[in-house]
Design a protein around this motif. Structure first.
Motif, PDB file in Angstrom:
ATOM      1  N   PRO A 114      -4.748  -2.897   2.524  1.00  0.00           N
ATOM      2  CA  PRO A 114      -4.638  -2.178   1.477  1.00  0.00           C
ATOM      3  C   PRO A 114      -6.017  -0.930   2.561  1.00  0.00           C
ATOM      4  O   PRO A 114      -6.506  -0.682   3.005  1.00  0.00           O
ATOM      5  CB  PRO A 114      -5.309  -1.971   0.546  1.00  0.00           C
ATOM      6  N   HIS A 125       2.093   5.807   8.129  1.00  0.00           N
ATOM      7  CA  HIS A 125       1.838   3.847   6.879  1.00  0.00           C
ATOM      8  C   HIS A 125       3.624   3.055   7.016  1.00  0.00           C
ATOM      9  O   HIS A 125       3.270   2.039   7.272  1.00  0.00           O
ATOM     10  CB  HIS A 125       1.654   4.666   5.170  1.00  0.00           C
ATOM     11  N   PHE A 341       2.410   2.811  -1.804  1.00  0.00           N
ATOM     12  CA  PHE A 341       1.795   3.212  -0.648  1.00  0.00           C
ATOM     13  C   PHE A 341       1.616   4.879  -1.692  1.00  0.00           C
ATOM     14  O   PHE A 341       1.174   5.703  -1.338  1.00  0.00           O
ATOM     15  CB  PHE A 341       1.152   3.200   0.871  1.00  0.00           C
ATOM     16  N   TYR A 349      -6.011   2.155  -3.947  1.00  0.00           N
ATOM     17  CA  TYR A 349      -4.960   1.370  -3.125  1.00  0.00           C
ATOM     18  C   TYR A 349      -4.492  -0.429  -3.271  1.00  0.00           C
ATOM     19  O   TYR A 349      -4.372  -0.442  -3.071  1.00  0.00           O
ATOM     20  CB  TYR A 349      -4.895   1.266  -0.828  1.00  0.00           C
TER      21      TYR A 349
END
Length: 431
Positions: A114, A125, A341, A349
């Motif tokens: 995270p 991501h 996410f 997160y």
């Protein structure tokens, strides 16, 4: 070396340390303590999951007071020392106590994921998670191959030394990052009003028209429901995917009459190689082809067929099944992590990651516990068939709830993508 590269290397070291013995615990306990109880092996692997799932939320809280990367260096040092001390454990009870404490401290390295997602832009991501997944799989290949070789030729103590080396390697990298000033700090920075924070949470398709405000009660309930639903999907998938893991090397030698443990380690690591190939192919595909390649239903079907093929006691069937299972496992795992996410908010997160990680480890825990009983009471083949049924249930759960292939993320604000230092400042109140 950038902090992103450092975290990738640390992830590789952490994975190698974790998986050196994961496919060889039946042989390890037999060699070291003369214990051949399959249920005991399943219970031990399950206990590892309990240690991780119970301590990660604690480390998330601690990391709100101490910088995550500095904390990881300290905890990995302790984990390495506990691992070395387990070499002199004369009884199974002593070994359990020392190694469970080791895994409790070792679990803190999961904070890296995270943390990394916070310091990269959200559009990166998917690529970052895929890269990390492949690095982890390659590390698994090396660990499985070296673990089998070391156990067969150098002994159980050498395997523990290799595990400790991974922990000390992570500690050394965090010390270097601290000394070189390359750590991006996320704690104790200037508070900024919540009204300036854009809600970048993804919207689940069936009630998605616009992102809810951060402070809205409905938005919070919607977000919590999405995270918990995703956690349950991850639970079922991880239970199914890892049910075969504790006894695979033993099954390979039993089903094919190949007694070489190094070869068993290489066969165990085939899914990691399949993941590497999957990542290379992914970068070569067009956007539309990539979307089809990442389809969750298709990859779950691939995993299901791969599991079934592995239940057939044939060299060729098992190898083909491992390839299909590895490809599908990689694609599904990345899809689930990216969805986390996408559904979550940046400032949440670490918290949401600890929730999903809890359910993932719960799935691994129960699968490890069940695997020992299934193997001892039924057969090795039954483990693969039950895992295939679990994959089918994963597909059904996804279709009836989130249908992750249709989740769309809202656009990120220009400020968040162009000024990373400001983005980190906005998130500084959370880990």
């Amino acid at each position: 070396m950038t902090i992103r590269l450092a975290i990738i290397i640390m992830s590789a070291l952490g994975m190698m340390s974790d998986t050196v013995l994961i496919g060889f615990y039946p042989q390890f306990f037999d060699m070291r303590y003369g214990n051949t109880d399959q249920v005991h092996t399943g219970m031990y692997v399950a206990a590892i999951s309990i240690a991780v799932m119970c301590t990660l939320p604690f480390w998330v809280r601690v990391a709100k007071r101490f910088e995550p990367m500095s904390l990881i260096g300290f905890t990995q040092c302790i984990a390495g020392l506990l691992c070395l001390s387990a070499i002199w454990a004369e009884t199974l009870t002593q070994y359990w106590v020392l190694t469970m404490l080791m895994f409790m401290f070792k679990s803190s390295y999961l904070l890296m994921f995270p943390y990394l997602m916070r310091i990269v832009n959200s559009e990166e991501h998917g690529r970052t998670i895929a890269l990390l997944s492949v690095v982890v799989h390659i590390s698994g290949i090396l660990a499985a191959a070296s673990g089998g070789y070391i156990l067969q030729h150098l002994g159980a103590s050498a395997a523990l030394i290799l595990m400790a080396a991974g922990d000390f390697g992570q500690m050394a990298i965090t010390l270097w990052l601290n000394r070189s000033g390359k750590i991006i700090k996320v704690n104790n920075q200037r508070e900024i009003g919540a009204q300036d924070i854009k809600d970048t949470a993804a919207i689940v398709a069936d009630d998605a028209t616009a992102p809810a405000p951060v402070s809205a009660r409905r938005g919070f309930s919607h977000l919590t429901k999405g995270i918990l639903t995703l956690s349950m999907i991850m639970f079922v998938f991880d239970f199914s995917a890892y049910l075969i893991r504790p006894f695979f090397s033993e099954y390979w030698m039993y089903a094919t009459a190949h007694k070489d443990q190094t070869l068993a380690g290489l066969i165990f690591a085939i899914p990691g190689l399949a993941a590497v190939v999957a990542l290379i192919v992914k970068h070569k595909l067009s956007a539309s082809a990539t979307q089809r390649n990442e389809n969750l239903s298709w990859n779950l079907l691939l995993s299901l067929v791969g599991l079934y093929l592995q239940s057939i006691p044939s060299d060729i069937a098992i190898v083909i099944g491992r390839c299909m299972y590895g490809w599908g496992l990689f694609q599904v795992a990345v899809k689930l992590e990216v969805s986390l996410f996408a559904i979550s908010r940046k400032e949440d997160y670490a918290h949401h990651f600890s929730i999903t990680n809890f359910f993932q480890n719960l799935g691994v825990l129960i699968s490890s516990w069940c695997a020992g009983y299934i193997v001892s009471l039924i057969s090795h083949q039954a483990v693969f068939l039950i895992a295939a049924v679990g994959i089918a249930l994963t597909w059904l759960a996804n279709k009836l709830t989130l249908d992750l292939d249709h989740i769309k993320a809202s656009a990120e604000s220009p400020d968040a993508t162009t000024d990373r230092s400001s983005e980190i400042e906005l998130e500084s109140r959370h880990v």
